[in-house]
Scaffold this motif. Structure first.
Motif, PDB file in Angstrom:
ATOM      1  N   ARG A  34      -2.616  86.391 -24.418  1.00 53.16           N
ATOM      2  CA  ARG A  34      -1.417  85.675 -24.859  1.00 53.16           C
ATOM      3  C   ARG A  34      -1.132  85.934 -26.339  1.00 53.16           C
ATOM      4  NH1 ARG A  34      -2.028  79.988 -24.390  1.00 53.16           N
ATOM      5  NH2 ARG A  34       0.233  79.849 -24.628  1.00 53.16           N
TER       6      ARG A  34
ATOM      7  N   LEU B 285      -0.581  80.671 -31.895  1.00 47.68           N
ATOM      8  CA  LEU B 285      -1.498  81.027 -30.806  1.00 47.68           C
ATOM      9  C   LEU B 285      -2.817  81.558 -31.360  1.00 47.68           C
ATOM     10  CD1 LEU B 285       0.937  82.758 -28.270  1.00 47.68           C
ATOM     11  CD2 LEU B 285      -0.266  80.583 -27.948  1.00 47.68           C
TER      12      LEU B 285
ATOM     13  N   ASP C 172      -6.535  83.814 -23.538  1.00 50.09           N
ATOM     14  CA  ASP C 172      -6.002  83.496 -24.863  1.00 50.09           C
ATOM     15  C   ASP C 172      -5.780  84.768 -25.684  1.00 50.09           C
ATOM     16  OD1 ASP C 172      -5.022  81.388 -26.446  1.00 50.09           O
ATOM     17  OD2 ASP C 172      -6.837  81.395 -27.669  1.00 50.09           O
TER      18      ASP C 172
END
Length: 170
Positions: free
Chosen positions: A147, A84, A144
């Motif tokens: 996350r 990620l 983002d």
């Protein structure tokens, strides 16, 4: 590329705080300045400078994170966090480009006030597009970061937290 250890601690755990603050701050500044060009004029070069510092902080933090990943045991949660984290750089590039574009558009409106070649910058379709695209990049980058941070917290704490209260030396 950057520090991997600071005062005996992995640099990633320190640098990540900068990213967690800078990305949402830059995202907010870009959207506010896209909606309110006078704000962009007031911030001046601070807006693209903030975008640049945000952009620079991402690869530094990622590099330190890759070092840390190589120094901890193999764990699927750490791998997910790293995967990620690798996706944040395009969002940071977008924030930097939009911070520079919004600053440039606001500056162009002031400098070219009597110049017909600057009229397109002030046109409603260009302003609406700038606001909508800035909002999309800002939202994507903040989501983002959330996350990535959530996956990092899970990777760091998944086997370290007790479900019961621990007694310490009473």
């Amino acid at each position: 590329m950057g520090p991997t250890v600071v005062n005996g601690l992995p640099a990633h755990v320190l640098l990540v705080h900068g990213v967690v603050v800078l990305v949402p701050l830059t995202a907010l500044a870009v959207v506010v300045c896209a909606v309110w060009p006078a704000g962009a004029r007031r911030l001046g070069l601070l807006l693209p400078a903030l975008g640049f510092v945000t952009l620079a902080s991402v690869p530094l933090t990622t590099h330190a994170g890759e070092w840390l990943e190589a120094h901890v045991g193999s764990d699927p949660l750490v791998r997910r966090h790293a995967d990620l984290g690798d996706g944040l750089l395009p969002w940071a590039v977008g924030l930097f480009l939009f911070s520079a574009a919004v600053w440039w558009m606001a500056r162009r409106q002031t400098v070219g006030a009597g110049d017909s070649s600057a009229a397109w910058v002030a046109s409603a379709p260009v302003r609406v597009a700038a606001v909508l695209l800035s909002l999309a990049v800002a939202t994507g980058s903040v989501v983002d970061v959330y996350r990535i941070g959530d996956s990092g917290a899970k990777a760091a704490w998944h086997d370290s937290l007790s479900q019961t209260t621990q007694q310490h030396g009473k």
